[in-house]
Design a protein around this motif. Structure first.
Motif, mmCIF file in Angstrom:
data_model
loop_
_atom_site.group_PDB
_atom_site.id
_atom_site.type_symbol
_atom_site.label_atom_id
_atom_site.label_comp_id
_atom_site.label_asym_id
_atom_site.label_seq_id
_atom_site.Cartn_x
_atom_site.Cartn_y
_atom_site.Cartn_z
ATOM 1 N N PRO A 1 20.869 32.744 35.774
ATOM 2 C CA PRO A 1 19.540 32.178 35.984
ATOM 3 C C PRO A 1 19.388 31.674 37.421
ATOM 4 C CG PRO A 1 20.529 31.310 33.972
ATOM 5 C CD PRO A 1 21.594 32.080 34.695
ATOM 6 N N SER A 2 18.195 31.782 37.967
ATOM 7 C CA SER A 2 17.981 31.450 39.382
ATOM 8 C C SER A 2 18.333 30.005 39.703
ATOM 9 C CB SER A 2 16.546 31.762 39.792
ATOM 10 O OG SER A 2 15.634 31.016 39.016
ATOM 11 N N ASP A 3 18.038 29.062 38.795
ATOM 12 C CA ASP A 3 18.356 27.657 39.083
ATOM 13 C C ASP A 3 19.866 27.428 39.138
ATOM 14 O OD1 ASP A 3 18.466 28.085 36.310
ATOM 15 O OD2 ASP A 3 17.397 26.238 35.804
ATOM 16 N N LEU A 4 20.619 28.108 38.310
ATOM 17 C CA LEU A 4 22.082 28.009 38.361
ATOM 18 C C LEU A 4 22.611 28.689 39.614
ATOM 19 C CD1 LEU A 4 24.862 27.289 37.249
ATOM 20 C CD2 LEU A 4 24.720 29.340 35.790
ATOM 21 N N ALA A 5 22.078 29.861 39.954
ATOM 22 C CA ALA A 5 22.514 30.571 41.164
ATOM 23 C C ALA A 5 22.288 29.715 42.408
ATOM 24 C CB ALA A 5 21.778 31.903 41.284
ATOM 25 N N GLU A 6 21.142 29.043 42.475
ATOM 26 C CA GLU A 6 20.852 28.166 43.618
ATOM 27 C C GLU A 6 21.844 27.012 43.686
ATOM 28 O OE1 GLU A 6 16.739 26.943 43.338
ATOM 29 O OE2 GLU A 6 16.066 29.046 43.278
ATOM 30 N N ALA A 7 22.154 26.417 42.528
ATOM 31 C CA ALA A 7 23.103 25.299 42.500
ATOM 32 C C ALA A 7 24.501 25.761 42.913
ATOM 33 C CB ALA A 7 23.128 24.673 41.110
ATOM 34 N N LEU A 8 24.917 26.934 42.450
ATOM 35 C CA LEU A 8 26.230 27.456 42.829
ATOM 36 C C LEU A 8 26.292 27.780 44.324
ATOM 37 C CD1 LEU A 8 26.971 29.778 39.779
ATOM 38 C CD2 LEU A 8 28.206 27.684 40.399
ATOM 39 N N ALA A 9 25.186 28.229 44.887
ATOM 40 C CA ALA A 9 25.140 28.519 46.328
ATOM 41 C C ALA A 9 25.324 27.249 47.149
ATOM 42 C CB ALA A 9 23.822 29.198 46.684
ATOM 43 N N LEU A 10 24.899 26.122 46.600
ATOM 44 C CA LEU A 10 25.029 24.838 47.305
ATOM 45 C C LEU A 10 26.363 24.141 47.021
ATOM 46 C CD1 LEU A 10 21.401 23.494 46.722
ATOM 47 C CD2 LEU A 10 22.354 24.453 48.840
ATOM 48 N N ALA A 11 27.171 24.714 46.137
ATOM 49 C CA ALA A 11 28.457 24.116 45.764
ATOM 50 C C ALA A 11 29.551 25.178 45.916
ATOM 51 C CB ALA A 11 28.386 23.591 44.330
ATOM 52 N N PRO A 12 30.026 25.389 47.142
ATOM 53 C CA PRO A 12 30.978 26.482 47.395
ATOM 54 C C PRO A 12 32.250 26.420 46.553
ATOM 55 C CG PRO A 12 30.323 25.402 49.450
ATOM 56 C CD PRO A 12 29.673 24.660 48.331
ATOM 57 N N GLN A 13 32.783 25.220 46.303
ATOM 58 C CA GLN A 13 34.005 25.128 45.488
ATOM 59 C C GLN A 13 33.720 25.576 44.055
ATOM 60 O OE1 GLN A 13 34.939 20.972 46.338
ATOM 61 N NE2 GLN A 13 36.880 21.664 47.248
ATOM 62 N N ALA A 14 32.564 25.195 43.539
ATOM 63 C CA ALA A 14 32.175 25.619 42.193
ATOM 64 C C ALA A 14 32.003 27.127 42.159
ATOM 65 C CB ALA A 14 30.890 24.917 41.765
ATOM 66 N N ARG A 15 31.427 27.685 43.197
ATOM 67 C CA ARG A 15 31.185 29.132 43.253
ATOM 68 C C ARG A 15 32.489 29.923 43.245
ATOM 69 N NH1 ARG A 15 26.893 32.811 42.757
ATOM 70 N NH2 ARG A 15 28.105 34.717 42.717
#
Length: 183
Positions: free
Chosen positions: A104-118
């Motif tokens: 989902p786009s909201d999760l993708a955006e959050a992962l893009a802002l959290a490199p360790q999580a990504r």
């Protein structure tokens, strides 16, 4: 490629949802428990097969009763030449490899802002990513969904590869269920 030991044949009524939402009609089918029990998981799982002898591939949703349900959109209803209320013939089997879920786009955006999580997200299995997405999208309120996305990023960043405390079948938490059929 499918796994034959998960193969099932059955007939089921194409049900009308009591609350369809949107302008386009759709139907759903609740799988017989005997068919669902052959599948590899009680949570979301992808199957392929035929409906009324027409090929299809879809991701089944858990019904909260240790079985699954299938959404049949208008396009598929047209292809199988069936209407809501008709009895359809199904042949299904699980796919050999679960396809990569759409993030989902909201999760993708959050992962893009959290490199360790990504990084941890990218290292998890497809099934684990499917469970994370299912946990997030099963939230009934926007506030809960936003909190789950934030929590997911925190958990992933700390190295957690699987979402905890989430019952992907909906059976124990009753968080997931099939639509109610219209009378």
């Amino acid at each position: 490629m499918a796994t034959n030991d998960t193969s099932s044949e059955f007939k089921a009524e194409l049900l009308r949802p009591a609350k369809p939402g949107g302008d386009t009609p759709w139907a759903f089918v609740i799988l017989p428990k005997s068919a669902s029990e052959k599948l590899p998981r009680r949570g979301r799982t992808t199957v392929e097969g035929t409906i009324n002898d027409h090929d299809f591939r879809a991701t089944l949703e858990p019904d909260g009763q240790l079985s699954h349900w299938l959404r049949v959109n208008q396009e598929l209803l047209d292809v199988i030449d069936a209407n809501i209320g008709d009895i359809a013939t199904f042949e299904i089997m699980s796919v050999a490899e679960e396809p990569e879920p759409e993030v989902p786009s909201d999760l993708a955006e959050a992962l893009a802002l959290a490199p360790q999580a990504r990084v941890v997200w990218d290292e998890t299995t497809t099934i684990a990513r499917l469970d994370w997405i299912h946990w997030i999208t099963s939230a009934k309120q926007a506030k809960t969904r936003a909190k789950r996305i934030s929590d997911a990023c925190d958990m992933l960043a700390s190295g957690k590869r699987r979402v905890c405390c989430f019952d992907p079948s909906g059976y124990y938490s009753k968080a997931l269920s099939a639509p109610k059929a219209a009378e």
